[in-house]
Scaffold this active site. Structure first.
Site, short mmCIF file in Angstrom:
data_model
loop_
_atom_site.label_atom_id
_atom_site.label_comp_id
_atom_site.label_asym_id
_atom_site.label_seq_id
_atom_site.Cartn_x
_atom_site.Cartn_y
_atom_site.Cartn_z
N CYS A 158 15.60 39.65 -6.84
CA CYS A 158 16.80 39.31 -7.60
C CYS A 158 17.39 37.96 -7.21
CB CYS A 158 17.83 40.42 -7.45
SG CYS A 158 17.15 42.00 -8.01
N HIS A 290 26.98 37.39 -6.36
CA HIS A 290 25.82 38.21 -6.73
C HIS A 290 26.35 39.45 -7.46
CE1 HIS A 290 21.78 39.62 -6.73
NE2 HIS A 290 22.05 40.68 -5.99
N GLU A 301 29.07 41.70 0.35
CA GLU A 301 29.30 40.33 -0.11
C GLU A 301 30.77 39.94 0.11
OE1 GLU A 301 28.08 39.54 -4.16
OE2 GLU A 301 28.21 37.37 -3.88
N LYS A 321 27.53 39.76 -13.88
CA LYS A 321 26.63 40.88 -14.19
C LYS A 321 27.40 42.00 -14.88
CE LYS A 321 23.07 40.10 -10.65
NZ LYS A 321 23.63 39.02 -9.81
N HIS A 326 22.13 43.16 -15.06
CA HIS A 326 21.40 42.52 -13.96
C HIS A 326 20.04 42.06 -14.48
CE1 HIS A 326 19.90 41.34 -10.22
NE2 HIS A 326 20.38 42.29 -9.44
N PHE A 385 16.79 42.45 -2.83
CA PHE A 385 16.03 43.43 -2.05
C PHE A 385 15.01 42.68 -1.20
CE2 PHE A 385 16.38 47.31 -5.12
CZ PHE A 385 17.64 47.56 -4.63
#
Lengths: 396, 95
Positions: A158, A290, A301, A321, A326, A385
């Site tokens: 991502c 993110h 975050e 998002k 996403h 990830f």
């Protein structure tokens, strides 16, 4: 080292086809409502390609491209048009194509596996290899645009789009290229991939509500976001309009956990991106987070941003998002486009669907309503990830 | 509590997650077995496959929605009862 500037951008996302429609949706805080009839449930968002003109200009039929490459080519076409660049106006050998994707060709693989395993048809489509190889997104952007410089994909799940733009900027700084077509593209919404994501139990059953206390996870999306970046000298020499500068980039790995994000890893890349731009945290006016809407990402975050900027002095931060879904490997590209547009148009897009403050997420997330602002420096974060972190800093 | 469900779940923890059988009781906290939130999702996947049930878990609701082995057994028994079955099925249950 050469300065790198942004001179064009293009985007396809569930929030809109091309920059104007995309920006209108983000400005209004509008969450995409496009849902695919053939998909197994309504929790997914799919970008609709409503204008195939660039794809139709390809020397081959669009069916030769996996959907991820179609999206990449279309977004690259818009970015090149905005930048005023074509193979006739620049030296194509000096133009790099660096595209990020988490797993291009996923829909093609899904279709072929269904033929073989479910339909018991032993023959695979003859273009299956060319459509499913992950580098096909970059190859097709090269073929469509005629650009012949360094061309490859970057895969960091991502964070792929953000890594791609950062590395492309370094290629220009180091002199390997003068121009780069760079960003992210992803078309993951084949049933096999959707089921795989479902099994992780991190998909929201309704909306994506990043940083909101009642958030229940992410919404899968797709799309492409592409920038045209070039050395400042190259842009000046051809009289191009500059949208923003790519002033700082940093990337790192946590070397720890495949799934759980690390506050330290996130903070490290934000600090380094700011330092490479020769700035201090107080100079950053906006963060495009993110912000996936998962329990783990959003609170981690938030802690990382507070560690870098100070608990009470973090800049306004939003997660688009909430609107785009996403886009996985595309998201860094789509969010870089949004960050550049926020700067060039003086408007910070909101975090949509925000309902209730979470004690563990206590920053200014620009809830639900876009906010005008003069942005001299803006950051775009991606945390993937595998513990892969990337942060870009754009300046005016 | 159905002892059978417990034994099946214990077998999954031993065979799929590599845990020591002696460490597993109804009261054992999953965290004490070293099962983090993503191990938990994988564990639930095996439990669902074994019992042919669907356990409603969204990993965004809390770090570990079920805290002990007994919590899992209770959830499984409830779902099996809702299906109208009296015994769990699957190879591990017959052991």
């Amino acid at each position: 080292m050469r300065n790198v500037v942004v001179t064009g951008c293009g985007v396809i996302s569930p929030s809109g086809w091309k920059v104007e429609e995309f920006w209108q949706a983000l400005s209004l805080g509008r969450s995409s409502t496009v849902t695919p009839g053939a998909m197994p449930d309504s929790r997914l968002k799919v970008a609709e390609i409503t204008d195939n003109s660039f794809i139709q200009s390809l020397p081959v039929n669009a069916s030769a491209l996996d959907r991820s490459a179609q999206l990449a080519v279309a977004a690259a076409g818009e970015a090149l048009e905005m930048a005023g660049i074509s193979k006739e106006t620049v030296d194509p050998a000096r133009v790099a194509v660096i595209i990020g994707n988490g797993g291009a060709g996923l829909i093609t693989l899904d279709e072929q596996f269904k033929r073989i395993y479910a339909d018991k048809n032993p023959r695979s489509h003859p273009l299956a290899v060319a459509k499913s190889m992950s580098s096909s997104t970059a190859s097709w952007v090269s073929i469509a645009s005629g650009m012949r410089g360094p061309t490859f994909v970057i895969a960091s799940a991502c964070a792929s789009g953000t890594h791609a733009i950062g590395i492309a900027a370094e290629l220009i700084r180091s002199g390997l290229a003068d121009v780069a077509i760079t960003g992210g593209a992803e078309a993951p919404l084949g049933e096999g991939t959707i089921r795989a994501w479902e099994s992780m139990r991190i998909l929201s059953p309704d909306l994506c509500r990043p940083f909101s206390k009642d958030r229940l996870g992410l919404i899968l999306g797709e799309g492409a976001g592409v920038l045209v970046i070039e050395s400042e000298d190259h842009a000046k020499a051809r009289g191009a309009k500059t949208l923003a500068r790519v002033s700082g980039f940093s990337c790192s790995a946590d070397a720890a956990d495949m799934f759980n994000p690390s506050e330290d890893g996130m903070a490290l890349v934000m600090r380094e991106a700011i330092a490479k731009a020769g700035l201090s945290p107080a100079d950053v006016d906006y963060i495009n987070a993110h912000g996936t809407g998962t329990l783990a990402n959003d609170r981690t975050e938030t802690r990382a941003i507070k560690a870098v900027f100070g608990a009470d002095s973090a800049p306004p931060t939003s997660a688009i998002k909430s609107m785009t879904g996403h886009g996985l490997g595309a998201s860094g590209g789509i969010e870089a486009v949004a960050t550049v547009l926020a700067m060039s148009r003086g408007l910070m897009p909101p975090t949509a669907n925000y309902v209730e403050p979470d004690p563990e997420c206590d920053l200014d997330y620009i809830p639900n309503v876009a906010r005008p602002a003069v942005l001299k420096a803006a950051m775009s974060n991606s945390f993937a990830f595998g513990g892969l972190n990337a942060s870009l800093l754009f300046t005016a | 509590m159905r002892e059978n469900s417990f034994e099946v779940i214990k077998t999954i923890l031993v065979e799929k997650a590599g845990k020591a059988a002696d460490d597993i009781t109804m009261e054992t906290a999953l965290g004490d077995l070293g099962i983090d939130s993503f191990d938990f999702i994988e564990f639930v996947f095996y439990v669902e496959d074994e019992f042919d049930i669907q356990i409603d878990v969204n990993s965004n609701q809390s770090d570990m929605p079920m805290k002990t082995v007994g919590d899992i057994v209770a959830a499984v028994d409830k779902l099996i009862a809702a299906k109208g079955q009296t015994e769990p099925f699957g190879s591990a249950a017959a052991a």
